[in-house]
Design a protein around this motif. Structure first.
Motif, PDB file in Angstrom:
ATOM      1  N   GLU A  32       0.757  -1.167   0.096  1.00  0.00           N
ATOM      2  CA  GLU A  32      -0.101  -0.119   0.124  1.00  0.00           C
ATOM      3  C   GLU A  32       0.765   1.232   0.091  1.00  0.00           C
ATOM      4  N   PHE A  33       2.086   1.196   0.506  1.00  0.00           N
ATOM      5  CA  PHE A  33       2.788   2.486   0.789  1.00  0.00           C
ATOM      6  C   PHE A  33       3.523   2.435  -0.540  1.00  0.00           C
ATOM      7  N   PHE A  34       3.993   1.492  -1.168  1.00  0.00           N
ATOM      8  CA  PHE A  34       4.480   1.644  -2.541  1.00  0.00           C
ATOM      9  C   PHE A  34       3.370   2.145  -3.421  1.00  0.00           C
ATOM     10  N   SER A  41       3.279  10.471  -6.663  1.00  0.00           N
ATOM     11  CA  SER A  41       4.569  10.843  -7.473  1.00  0.00           C
ATOM     12  C   SER A  41       4.040  11.044  -8.932  1.00  0.00           C
ATOM     13  N   PHE A  42       3.026  10.321  -9.405  1.00  0.00           N
ATOM     14  CA  PHE A  42       2.479  10.639 -10.577  1.00  0.00           C
ATOM     15  C   PHE A  42       1.497  12.150 -10.585  1.00  0.00           C
ATOM     16  N   LEU A  43       0.783  12.358  -9.492  1.00  0.00           N
ATOM     17  CA  LEU A  43       0.240  13.444  -9.316  1.00  0.00           C
ATOM     18  C   LEU A  43       0.999  14.995  -9.268  1.00  0.00           C
ATOM     19  N   TYR A  44       2.156  14.441  -8.705  1.00  0.00           N
ATOM     20  CA  TYR A  44       3.069  15.720  -8.367  1.00  0.00           C
ATOM     21  C   TYR A  44       3.865  15.875  -9.852  1.00  0.00           C
ATOM     22  N   THR A  45       4.049  14.692 -10.282  1.00  0.00           N
ATOM     23  CA  THR A  45       4.631  14.912 -11.970  1.00  0.00           C
ATOM     24  C   THR A  45       3.713  15.984 -12.813  1.00  0.00           C
ATOM     25  N   MET A  46       2.568  15.325 -12.594  1.00  0.00           N
ATOM     26  CA  MET A  46       1.805  16.126 -13.613  1.00  0.00           C
ATOM     27  C   MET A  46       1.421  17.535 -13.470  1.00  0.00           C
ATOM     28  N   ALA A  47       1.492  17.847 -12.019  1.00  0.00           N
ATOM     29  CA  ALA A  47       1.415  19.158 -11.548  1.00  0.00           C
ATOM     30  C   ALA A  47       2.609  20.211 -12.105  1.00  0.00           C
ATOM     31  N   ALA A  48       3.874  19.303 -11.835  1.00  0.00           N
ATOM     32  CA  ALA A  48       5.134  19.899 -12.215  1.00  0.00           C
ATOM     33  C   ALA A  48       5.039  20.230 -13.717  1.00  0.00           C
ATOM     34  N   LEU A  49       4.570  19.413 -14.617  1.00  0.00           N
ATOM     35  CA  LEU A  49       4.547  19.536 -15.971  1.00  0.00           C
ATOM     36  C   LEU A  49       3.643  20.841 -16.303  1.00  0.00           C
ATOM     37  N   VAL A  50       2.446  20.880 -15.686  1.00  0.00           N
ATOM     38  CA  VAL A  50       1.521  22.047 -15.937  1.00  0.00           C
ATOM     39  C   VAL A  50       2.364  23.277 -15.580  1.00  0.00           C
ATOM     40  N   LEU A  51       2.995  23.163 -14.446  1.00  0.00           N
ATOM     41  CA  LEU A  51       3.799  24.410 -14.000  1.00  0.00           C
ATOM     42  C   LEU A  51       4.845  24.672 -15.072  1.00  0.00           C
ATOM     43  N   TYR A  52       5.685  23.746 -15.457  1.00  0.00           N
ATOM     44  CA  TYR A  52       6.819  23.935 -16.531  1.00  0.00           C
ATOM     45  C   TYR A  52       6.162  24.366 -17.989  1.00  0.00           C
ATOM     46  N   PHE A  79      12.056   8.657  -0.753  1.00  0.00           N
ATOM     47  CA  PHE A  79      10.628   7.999  -0.380  1.00  0.00           C
ATOM     48  C   PHE A  79      10.564   6.673  -1.387  1.00  0.00           C
ATOM     49  N   TRP A  80      10.944   6.950  -2.399  1.00  0.00           N
ATOM     50  CA  TRP A  80      10.693   5.903  -3.626  1.00  0.00           C
ATOM     51  C   TRP A  80      11.488   4.681  -3.168  1.00  0.00           C
ATOM     52  N   LEU A  81      12.963   5.051  -2.749  1.00  0.00           N
ATOM     53  CA  LEU A  81      13.889   3.905  -2.521  1.00  0.00           C
ATOM     54  C   LEU A  81      13.430   3.346  -1.287  1.00  0.00           C
ATOM     55  N   VAL A  82      12.797   4.135  -0.342  1.00  0.00           N
ATOM     56  CA  VAL A  82      12.236   3.317   0.838  1.00  0.00           C
ATOM     57  C   VAL A  82      11.327   2.554   0.560  1.00  0.00           C
ATOM     58  N   ALA A  83      10.154   2.777  -0.268  1.00  0.00           N
ATOM     59  CA  ALA A  83       8.976   2.013  -0.506  1.00  0.00           C
ATOM     60  C   ALA A  83       9.571   0.868  -1.501  1.00  0.00           C
ATOM     61  N   ALA A  84      10.424   1.049  -2.218  1.00  0.00           N
ATOM     62  CA  ALA A  84      10.808  -0.108  -3.001  1.00  0.00           C
ATOM     63  C   ALA A  84      11.386  -1.286  -2.211  1.00  0.00           C
ATOM     64  N   GLY A 126       7.681 -14.313 -10.881  1.00  0.00           N
ATOM     65  CA  GLY A 126       8.567 -13.540 -11.740  1.00  0.00           C
ATOM     66  C   GLY A 126       7.984 -12.146 -11.973  1.00  0.00           C
ATOM     67  N   LEU A 127       6.589 -12.055 -11.970  1.00  0.00           N
ATOM     68  CA  LEU A 127       5.931 -10.715 -12.112  1.00  0.00           C
ATOM     69  C   LEU A 127       6.213  -9.858 -10.906  1.00  0.00           C
ATOM     70  N   ALA A 128       5.980 -10.609  -9.737  1.00  0.00           N
ATOM     71  CA  ALA A 128       6.176  -9.762  -8.333  1.00  0.00           C
ATOM     72  C   ALA A 128       7.633  -9.351  -8.441  1.00  0.00           C
ATOM     73  N   ASN A 129       8.656 -10.095  -8.570  1.00  0.00           N
ATOM     74  CA  ASN A 129       9.910  -9.842  -8.642  1.00  0.00           C
ATOM     75  C   ASN A 129      10.306  -8.346  -9.491  1.00  0.00           C
ATOM     76  N   ILE A 130       9.771  -8.710 -10.691  1.00  0.00           N
ATOM     77  CA  ILE A 130       9.943  -7.571 -11.576  1.00  0.00           C
ATOM     78  C   ILE A 130       9.467  -6.149 -11.020  1.00  0.00           C
ATOM     79  N   SER A 131       8.020  -6.374 -10.275  1.00  0.00           N
ATOM     80  CA  SER A 131       7.678  -5.221  -9.627  1.00  0.00           C
ATOM     81  C   SER A 131       8.559  -4.497  -8.518  1.00  0.00           C
ATOM     82  N   VAL A 132       9.427  -5.008  -8.022  1.00  0.00           N
ATOM     83  CA  VAL A 132      10.334  -4.636  -7.001  1.00  0.00           C
ATOM     84  C   VAL A 132      11.553  -4.189  -7.713  1.00  0.00           C
ATOM     85  N   VAL A 133      11.879  -4.538  -8.638  1.00  0.00           N
ATOM     86  CA  VAL A 133      13.055  -4.116  -9.613  1.00  0.00           C
ATOM     87  C   VAL A 133      12.493  -2.633 -10.071  1.00  0.00           C
TER      88      VAL A 133
END
Length: 133
Positions: A32-34, A41-52, A79-84, A126-133
């Protein structure tokens, strides 16, 4: 939330009867944290793109705005590193809780002297392992 997942196992006392066994463990918090961090992160990226793109002059004139953007980006990267790492640990715990040897050891019907229990195939992760990578 593995404790919510029941599975049926045979009951040797009655040939057609089965007993329900529940798995053990709740490893939902890292997942859930991930996912939550990914959504933010996606929402912030969209807001930053609008700003840029839309308010480029405001971004260029204000000296504090680029620094604040940099600080927020650094926080998201940390936080992305911690979540991964948390999701990787959660996945390892799920694998340990659902490995066939653990499940067979938890079944009382497999504890008899003359009983031979086989798990069959190992689950594909395999797919679960890929999600961590």
């Amino acid at each position: 939330r593995l404790y919510q997942i029941p599975f049926e196992m045979p009951d040797c006392e009655g040939a057609s009867e089965t007993r329900s066994l529940h798995l053990v463990g709740d490893f939902s918090a890292p997942a859930e944290f991930f996912v939550t961090l990914g959504v933010f992160s996606f929402l912030y990226t969209m807001a930053a793109l609008v700003l840029y793109l839309r308010f480029h002059s405001l971004y260029g004139e204000n000296k504090k705005l680029p620094f604040a953007d940099f600080c927020i980006t650094v926080c998201f990267a940390f936080f992305w590193l911690v979540a991964a790492a948390a999701w990787g640990k959660g996945l390892t715990d799920v694998k340990a809780a659902t490995q066939p040897a653990s499940l067979i050891a938890a079944m009382a019907v497999c504890q008899g002297e003359e009983v031979v229990c086989s798990a069959g195939t190992t689950p594909a992760m395999g797919l679960a392992n890929i999600s961590v990578v």
